[in-house]
Design an enzyme around this catalytic site. Structure first.
Site, PDB file in Angstrom:
ATOM      1  N   GLY A   9       0.838  -1.212   0.000  1.00  0.00           N
ATOM      2  CA  GLY A   9       0.000   0.000   0.000  1.00  0.00           C
ATOM      3  C   GLY A   9       0.865   1.251   0.000  1.00  0.00           C
ATOM      4  O   GLY A   9       0.508   2.271   0.591  1.00  0.00           O
ATOM      5  N   LEU A  11       1.530   3.468  -2.143  1.00  0.00           N
ATOM      6  CA  LEU A  11       1.108   4.699  -2.839  1.00  0.00           C
ATOM      7  C   LEU A  11       0.032   5.466  -2.080  1.00  0.00           C
ATOM      8  O   LEU A  11      -0.415   6.523  -2.510  1.00  0.00           O
ATOM      9  CB  LEU A  11       0.585   4.364  -4.245  1.00  0.00           C
ATOM     10  CG  LEU A  11       1.607   3.725  -5.195  1.00  0.00           C
ATOM     11  CD1 LEU A  11       0.959   3.464  -6.547  1.00  0.00           C
ATOM     12  CD2 LEU A  11       2.831   4.606  -5.361  1.00  0.00           C
ATOM     13  N   GLY A  12      -0.386   4.946  -0.942  1.00  0.00           N
ATOM     14  CA  GLY A  12      -1.429   5.610  -0.160  1.00  0.00           C
ATOM     15  C   GLY A  12      -0.880   6.783   0.638  1.00  0.00           C
ATOM     16  O   GLY A  12       0.297   7.145   0.524  1.00  0.00           O
ATOM     17  N   GLN A  13      -1.766   7.355   1.460  1.00  0.00           N
ATOM     18  CA  GLN A  13      -1.376   8.559   2.209  1.00  0.00           C
ATOM     19  C   GLN A  13      -0.222   8.273   3.166  1.00  0.00           C
ATOM     20  O   GLN A  13       0.747   9.037   3.228  1.00  0.00           O
ATOM     21  CB  GLN A  13      -2.580   9.095   3.006  1.00  0.00           C
ATOM     22  CG  GLN A  13      -2.309  10.445   3.663  1.00  0.00           C
ATOM     23  CD  GLN A  13      -3.226  10.751   4.836  1.00  0.00           C
ATOM     24  OE1 GLN A  13      -3.988   9.896   5.292  1.00  0.00           O
ATOM     25  NE2 GLN A  13      -3.159  11.967   5.329  1.00  0.00           N
ATOM     26  N   ASP A  35       2.271  -1.714  -4.458  1.00  0.00           N
ATOM     27  CA  ASP A  35       0.857  -1.367  -4.385  1.00  0.00           C
ATOM     28  C   ASP A  35       0.132  -2.196  -5.440  1.00  0.00           C
ATOM     29  O   ASP A  35       0.769  -2.861  -6.261  1.00  0.00           O
ATOM     30  CB  ASP A  35       0.651   0.137  -4.635  1.00  0.00           C
ATOM     31  CG  ASP A  35      -0.571   0.669  -3.879  1.00  0.00           C
ATOM     32  OD1 ASP A  35      -0.405   1.590  -3.055  1.00  0.00           O
ATOM     33  OD2 ASP A  35      -1.682   0.154  -4.106  1.00  0.00           O
ATOM     34  N   ILE A  36      -1.177  -2.138  -5.415  1.00  0.00           N
ATOM     35  CA  ILE A  36      -1.954  -2.948  -6.365  1.00  0.00           C
ATOM     36  C   ILE A  36      -1.865  -2.367  -7.782  1.00  0.00           C
ATOM     37  O   ILE A  36      -2.087  -3.057  -8.758  1.00  0.00           O
ATOM     38  CB  ILE A  36      -3.420  -3.081  -5.911  1.00  0.00           C
ATOM     39  CG1 ILE A  36      -4.134  -4.186  -6.696  1.00  0.00           C
ATOM     40  CG2 ILE A  36      -4.156  -1.746  -5.971  1.00  0.00           C
ATOM     41  CD1 ILE A  36      -5.417  -4.667  -6.070  1.00  0.00           C
ATOM     42  N   ARG A  37      -1.528  -1.073  -7.855  1.00  0.00           N
ATOM     43  CA  ARG A  37      -1.403  -0.446  -9.178  1.00  0.00           C
ATOM     44  C   ARG A  37      -0.035   0.202  -9.299  1.00  0.00           C
ATOM     45  O   ARG A  37       0.583   0.551  -8.291  1.00  0.00           O
ATOM     46  CB  ARG A  37      -2.490   0.610  -9.360  1.00  0.00           C
ATOM     47  CG  ARG A  37      -2.369   1.710  -8.334  1.00  0.00           C
ATOM     48  CD  ARG A  37      -3.616   2.550  -8.183  1.00  0.00           C
ATOM     49  NE  ARG A  37      -3.689   3.085  -6.823  1.00  0.00           N
ATOM     50  CZ  ARG A  37      -3.145   4.243  -6.423  1.00  0.00           C
ATOM     51  NH1 ARG A  37      -2.502   5.023  -7.262  1.00  0.00           N
ATOM     52  NH2 ARG A  37      -3.239   4.638  -5.170  1.00  0.00           N
ATOM     53  N   TYR A 141     -15.227  -0.794   8.502  1.00  0.00           N
ATOM     54  CA  TYR A 141     -13.791  -0.554   8.672  1.00  0.00           C
ATOM     55  C   TYR A 141     -13.375  -0.781  10.134  1.00  0.00           C
ATOM     56  O   TYR A 141     -12.384  -1.467  10.421  1.00  0.00           O
ATOM     57  CB  TYR A 141     -13.495   0.881   8.248  1.00  0.00           C
ATOM     58  CG  TYR A 141     -12.084   1.364   8.475  1.00  0.00           C
ATOM     59  CD1 TYR A 141     -11.027   0.868   7.724  1.00  0.00           C
ATOM     60  CD2 TYR A 141     -11.820   2.356   9.414  1.00  0.00           C
ATOM     61  CE1 TYR A 141      -9.737   1.348   7.916  1.00  0.00           C
ATOM     62  CE2 TYR A 141     -10.540   2.842   9.608  1.00  0.00           C
ATOM     63  CZ  TYR A 141      -9.508   2.326   8.855  1.00  0.00           C
ATOM     64  OH  TYR A 141      -8.239   2.794   9.047  1.00  0.00           O
ATOM     65  N   LYS A 145     -10.875  -3.470  11.833  1.00  0.00           N
ATOM     66  CA  LYS A 145      -9.699  -3.071  12.619  1.00  0.00           C
ATOM     67  C   LYS A 145      -9.685  -3.769  13.989  1.00  0.00           C
ATOM     68  O   LYS A 145      -8.645  -4.268  14.422  1.00  0.00           O
ATOM     69  CB  LYS A 145      -9.645  -1.540  12.776  1.00  0.00           C
ATOM     70  CG  LYS A 145      -9.229  -0.816  11.501  1.00  0.00           C
ATOM     71  CD  LYS A 145      -7.843  -1.248  11.044  1.00  0.00           C
ATOM     72  CE  LYS A 145      -7.396  -0.644   9.739  1.00  0.00           C
ATOM     73  NZ  LYS A 145      -6.131  -1.203   9.227  1.00  0.00           N
TER      74      LYS A 145
HETATM   75  N1  SER Z   1      -8.539   7.972   8.831  1.00  0.00           N
HETATM   76  C1  SER Z   1      -9.373   6.798   8.876  1.00  0.00           C
HETATM   77  C2  SER Z   1     -10.701   7.062   8.322  1.00  0.00           C
HETATM   78  O1  SER Z   1     -11.153   8.163   8.412  1.00  0.00           O
HETATM   79  C3  SER Z   1      -9.517   6.334  10.292  1.00  0.00           C
HETATM   80  O2  SER Z   1      -8.473   5.497  10.600  1.00  0.00           O
HETATM   81  O3  SER Z   1     -11.321   6.159   7.833  1.00  0.00           O
END
Ligand code: SER
Length: 311
Positions: A9, A11-13, A35-37, A141, A145
């Site tokens: 991951g 390329l994510g934030q 990353d996946i792309r 989500y 987690k």
């Molecule tokens: N930043 C995340 C979200 O807003 C929380 O871990 O989904």
């Protein structure tokens, strides 16, 4: 065996900042981004296209490159996962199991996996929320987690997998924008402040959430991974905190630098998600066990964001 890190991951934030920080610390040759792309434009260093849900592809990369540590940053975040619950659960859990299983087989020495304030829920203490409390996440989500935290602890206890985790608050950064989260507004607001001097916010004015500047989050991410194993005494996930803020206060802080900045509100379903999370977090365990110690408070973060994004 020398350290060889794979960031999933990348390329994510978080990944964008983490890869830079890891390469600076351990040398470019020790860190592989994936990353996946493929990235839209050329990037420095080794980059692999890997679908973290594909255990055999992951295994092949780990074996071929002699990977010793994985930072697993693959996730569908809170807002998007509410729209695609099964896809969110599958991505978040299958990718975690794949990494935990490879570690259990002895292919990895250490794993980092992020949890979140989203693992708390409406019955958790609101302000402040401690380390060991009732946790009843009400989002897909958040459920992924909290489940992931318990699986990390299980793999540590049963199989000796050295997996380490922190519960990130909302993360604020300038290098890469977040996508699909509830806390994204706190990054978006800076881009809009600089481009248009106004921002329409989907979170209500008084909805406070714990937040952190990315530099502090990265420092603690590498910090917990570099800590002695015996100092990482919590094997579910650690609370970490820096400051808490709501849209009204964040806008006021931005106005100190840009007096004409205006905020308006067009609240949507993401505010209900925010309402179900703690407003502030207690983190004495992370500070005492392995030295979490953030440097950026709200004013310093705002100053830094505005000057970085203006460059
Ligand atoms: N930043 C995340 C979200 O807003 C929380 O871990 O989904």
């Amino acid at each position: 065996m020398s350290k060889k890190i794979l960031v999933l991951g990348a390329l994510g934030q978080i990944g964008t900042d983490l890869v830079d920080a890891l390469r600076l610390r351990f040398g470019a040759e020790s860190v592989i981004a994936s990353d996946i792309r493929r990235p839209a434009h050329a990037v420095e260093g080794v980059f692999l296209e890997i679908d973290a849900k594909d255990r055999e592809a992951l295994r092949a990369a780990v074996v071929q490159h002699g990977i010793t540590e994985v930072y697993h940053l693959v996730a569908m975040l809170s807002a998007t996962a509410e729209k695609y619950p099964i896809a969110g659960w599958d991505l978040n859990m299958i990718s975690l199991f794949n990494v935990l299983e490879l570690a259990k087989e002895g292919l990895l020495k250490k794993v980092f996996w992020p949890s979140s304030i989203a693992a708390f829920g409406p019955t958790s203490p609101k302000d402040p929320c401690g380390q060991t409390v009732v946790m009843d996440p009400a989002t897909v989500y958040g459920i992924s987690k909290l489940s992931g935290e318990l699986w990390c602890s299980y793999y540590f206890e049963k199989f000796g997998v050295d997996v380490r985790s922190i519960r990130y608050p909302g993360l604020i950064s300038w290098k890469a924008e977040p996508g699909g989260g509830t806390t994204d507004y706190a990054v978006d607001i800076f881009h809009k402040a600089l481009a248009q001097n106004k921002y329409s916010c989907y979170i209500a004015a008084e909805s406070s959430l714990p937040m952190m500047y990315m530099e502090d989050a990265i420092e603690s991410t590498i910090g917990i991974m570099e800590a002695k194993a015996e100092d990482v005494r919590i094997r579910t996930s650690y609370n970490i905190a820096a400051f808490c803020v709501n849209p009204r206060i964040l806008a006021e802080e931005i106005r100190k630098h840009r007096p004409d900045f205006e905020i308006s509100y067009d609240v949507d379903f993401r505010d209900a998600i925010a309402q179900g999370w703690p407003a502030s977090i207690l983190d004495e365990e992370a500070r005492a066990h392995w030295g979490h110690n953030p440097k950026f408070d709200l004013p310093k973060m705002v100053e830094e964001m505005l000057s970085r994004l203006a460059q």
